[in-house]
Design an enzyme around this catalytic site. Structure first.
Site, PDB file in Angstrom:
ATOM      1  N   SER A 143       0.868  -1.187   0.000  1.00  0.00           N
ATOM      2  CA  SER A 143       0.000   0.000   0.000  1.00  0.00           C
ATOM      3  C   SER A 143       0.899   1.230   0.000  1.00  0.00           C
ATOM      4  O   SER A 143       2.045   1.171   0.475  1.00  0.00           O
ATOM      5  CB  SER A 143      -0.875   0.020   1.255  1.00  0.00           C
ATOM      6  OG  SER A 143      -1.460   1.312   1.421  1.00  0.00           O
ATOM      7  N   TYR A 156      -1.020  -0.481  10.555  1.00  0.00           N
ATOM      8  CA  TYR A 156      -1.343  -0.827   9.158  1.00  0.00           C
ATOM      9  C   TYR A 156      -0.205  -0.370   8.238  1.00  0.00           C
ATOM     10  O   TYR A 156       0.302  -1.152   7.424  1.00  0.00           O
ATOM     11  CB  TYR A 156      -2.669  -0.190   8.740  1.00  0.00           C
ATOM     12  CG  TYR A 156      -3.069  -0.507   7.308  1.00  0.00           C
ATOM     13  CD1 TYR A 156      -3.143  -1.823   6.852  1.00  0.00           C
ATOM     14  CD2 TYR A 156      -3.371   0.511   6.402  1.00  0.00           C
ATOM     15  CE1 TYR A 156      -3.507  -2.114   5.533  1.00  0.00           C
ATOM     16  CE2 TYR A 156      -3.735   0.231   5.092  1.00  0.00           C
ATOM     17  CZ  TYR A 156      -3.799  -1.083   4.663  1.00  0.00           C
ATOM     18  OH  TYR A 156      -4.145  -1.368   3.363  1.00  0.00           O
TER      19      TYR A 156
HETATM   20  P1  NAP Z   1     -11.387  -6.343   0.741  1.00  0.00           P
HETATM   21  O1  NAP Z   1     -12.378  -6.155  -0.352  1.00  0.00           O
HETATM   22  O2  NAP Z   1     -11.838  -6.218   2.161  1.00  0.00           O
HETATM   23  O3  NAP Z   1     -10.681  -7.731   0.503  1.00  0.00           O
HETATM   24  C1  NAP Z   1      -9.900  -8.361   1.491  1.00  0.00           C
HETATM   25  C2  NAP Z   1      -9.815  -9.831   1.144  1.00  0.00           C
HETATM   26  O4  NAP Z   1      -9.044 -10.481   2.164  1.00  0.00           O
HETATM   27  C3  NAP Z   1     -11.188 -10.478   1.121  1.00  0.00           C
HETATM   28  O5  NAP Z   1     -11.249 -11.390   0.051  1.00  0.00           O
HETATM   29  C4  NAP Z   1     -11.246 -11.216   2.450  1.00  0.00           C
HETATM   30  O6  NAP Z   1     -12.062 -12.371   2.280  1.00  0.00           O
HETATM   31  C5  NAP Z   1      -9.786 -11.588   2.632  1.00  0.00           C
HETATM   32  N1  NAP Z   1      -9.480 -11.833   4.036  1.00  0.00           N
HETATM   33  C6  NAP Z   1      -9.622 -10.993   5.087  1.00  0.00           C
HETATM   34  N2  NAP Z   1      -9.282 -11.604   6.230  1.00  0.00           N
HETATM   35  C7  NAP Z   1      -8.894 -12.873   5.879  1.00  0.00           C
HETATM   36  C8  NAP Z   1      -8.445 -13.996   6.613  1.00  0.00           C
HETATM   37  N3  NAP Z   1      -8.306 -13.951   7.957  1.00  0.00           N
HETATM   38  N4  NAP Z   1      -8.148 -15.139   5.952  1.00  0.00           N
HETATM   39  C9  NAP Z   1      -8.297 -15.190   4.605  1.00  0.00           C
HETATM   40  N5  NAP Z   1      -8.710 -14.170   3.856  1.00  0.00           N
HETATM   41  C10 NAP Z   1      -9.022 -13.019   4.497  1.00  0.00           C
HETATM   42  O7  NAP Z   1     -10.198  -5.300   0.603  1.00  0.00           O
HETATM   43  P2  NAP Z   1      -9.202  -4.948  -0.594  1.00  0.00           P
HETATM   44  O8  NAP Z   1      -9.124  -3.473  -0.613  1.00  0.00           O
HETATM   45  O9  NAP Z   1      -9.530  -5.685  -1.834  1.00  0.00           O
HETATM   46  O10 NAP Z   1      -7.829  -5.484   0.039  1.00  0.00           O
HETATM   47  C11 NAP Z   1      -6.927  -6.311  -0.652  1.00  0.00           C
HETATM   48  C12 NAP Z   1      -5.504  -5.866  -0.324  1.00  0.00           C
HETATM   49  O11 NAP Z   1      -5.293  -4.557  -0.846  1.00  0.00           O
HETATM   50  C13 NAP Z   1      -5.206  -5.775   1.181  1.00  0.00           C
HETATM   51  O12 NAP Z   1      -3.943  -6.340   1.435  1.00  0.00           O
HETATM   52  C14 NAP Z   1      -5.180  -4.270   1.435  1.00  0.00           C
HETATM   53  O13 NAP Z   1      -4.354  -3.949   2.538  1.00  0.00           O
HETATM   54  C15 NAP Z   1      -4.630  -3.772   0.116  1.00  0.00           C
HETATM   55  N6  NAP Z   1      -4.888  -2.368  -0.154  1.00  0.00           N
HETATM   56  C16 NAP Z   1      -6.144  -1.891  -0.265  1.00  0.00           C
HETATM   57  C17 NAP Z   1      -6.355  -0.544  -0.484  1.00  0.00           C
HETATM   58  C18 NAP Z   1      -7.731   0.048  -0.580  1.00  0.00           C
HETATM   59  O14 NAP Z   1      -7.849   1.293  -0.540  1.00  0.00           O
HETATM   60  N7  NAP Z   1      -8.775  -0.744  -0.724  1.00  0.00           N
HETATM   61  C19 NAP Z   1      -5.274   0.333  -0.622  1.00  0.00           C
HETATM   62  C20 NAP Z   1      -3.983  -0.194  -0.498  1.00  0.00           C
HETATM   63  C21 NAP Z   1      -3.802  -1.538  -0.278  1.00  0.00           C
HETATM   64  P3  NAP Z   1     -12.943 -13.102   3.408  1.00  0.00           P
HETATM   65  O15 NAP Z   1     -13.588 -12.045   4.240  1.00  0.00           O
HETATM   66  O16 NAP Z   1     -13.889 -13.938   2.589  1.00  0.00           O
HETATM   67  O17 NAP Z   1     -11.971 -13.948   4.168  1.00  0.00           O
END
Ligand code: NAP
Length: 269
Positions: A143, A156
């Site tokens: 990130s 984070y």
């Molecule tokens: P998201 O829609 O909340 O997706 C998170 C994913 O992780 C979901 O598929 C969730 O699935 C899974 N997950 C969460 N806890 C878990 C666990 N204990 N075991 C297995 N799977 C788990 O969020 P996202 O934004 O797509 O995030 C994906 C990545 O992008 C993350 O690493 C986040 O830090 C990074 N990121 C996001 C942003 C942003 O602004 N959105 C910015 C920078 C970086 P389940 O709930 O089904 O387990």
């Protein structure tokens, strides 16, 4: 649709929603068979069926809680033993937006367990096979808070700084073994991550939020261009190159026998 020959299997963690689900879509269309990992089996099954129908690729689903040692161990075993594995996308992650003083330490601990521990163990499980088989790709979703830890919750940001540092080190260690490593540094991206962290993405200024499709397509373009670090939103790549050049310039002088002159004046006085 008839499937053309496979580019091997891509295992994507956190594929049930957001960025991970888009990686699944794009990698299937690029010719990879998929292994989708997350806790929500229903959402994974729906995505697997759609992608199999649309692309003809084989899509397996493994429901697992990566914060659970036994579940994590099952995914590690899969990565270690499946000789068809060619890509690992370490994407599963959670965020926090509250400052340290307002955050529950157990929630911080859980975040470190997923964002750092699980990512590390899965990388350790995948990398030796990639080396033995002479190739593979590890995509780590970090990130921009990894280089701007003041902007959200510090744990984070620190967890994402770890992902960047690990990726830089792995890149150096594995480059001559034909194993690609990429750290992706998304800015704010329109997913449920924000609502889960207590600040729905709709509350952010629209001009700083990227769609998941644009984010992943840019990250894959960066991968195609051979980048180690991809920042999808950064307009001028020269800004990152200058930042990285400044870091590289420090390296020869970070460890020396004598303290720097500015720290010696008091001792001499
Ligand atoms: P998201 O829609 O909340 O997706 C998170 C994913 O992780 C979901 O598929 C969730 O699935 C899974 N997950 C969460 N806890 C878990 C666990 N204990 N075991 C297995 N799977 C788990 O969020 P996202 O934004 O797509 O995030 C994906 C990545 O992008 C993350 O690493 C986040 O830090 C990074 N990121 C996001 C942003 C942003 O602004 N959105 C910015 C920078 C970086 P389940 O709930 O089904 O387990």
């Amino acid at each position: 649709m008839t499937a053309s020959s496979s580019k091997g299997s891509a295992l994507i963690t956190g594929a049930s929603s957001g960025i991970g689900a888009v990686y699944a879509d794009r990698l299937a269309r690029r010719g990879y068979d998929l292994i989708l990992v997350a806790r929500n089996r229903g959402r994974l099954d729906d995505l697997a069926k759609r992608l199999n129908d649309e692309t003809g690729r084989t899509v397996r689903v493994v429901a697992a809680d990566l914060n659970d040692k036994v579940d994590l161990g099952r995914i590690e075993t899969l990565l270690r033993t499946d000789a068809g594995m060619t890509v690992l996308v370490n994407n599963a992650g959670v965020a926090a937006v509250m400052p340290l003083l307002n955050s529950d330490v157990d929630a911080m601990d859980d975040m470190i367990t997923l964002n750092v521990r699980a990512l590390t163990r899965l990388t350790y499980a995948a990398a030796p096979g990639f080396v033995t088989r002479g190739g593979g790709t590890i995509i780590n979703i970090a990130s921009v808070v990894g280089i701007a830890p003041e902007s959200l919750n510090g744990v984070y940001g620190a967890s994402k700084a770890y992902v960047i540092a690990l990726s830089q080190s792995l890149h150096k260690e594995l480059a001559d073994k034909n194993v690609r490593v990429q750290a992706v540094l998304p800015g704010a991206t329109a997913t449920d991550l924000w609502a889960k962290a207590g600040r729905p993405v709709e509350h952010l200024p629209n001009e700083i939020v990227m769609s998941t499709g644009d984010m992943v397509d840019a990250a894959l373009a960066g991968l195609d261009q051979g980048e180690l670090v991809t920042i999808p939103a950064l307009p001028d790549a020269a800004d990152w190159q200058a930042y990285e050049a400044a870091r590289q310039k420090l390296l020869p002088n970070l460890s020396r026998k004598t303290p720097a002159e500015r720290y010696r004046a008091r001792a001499a006085a």
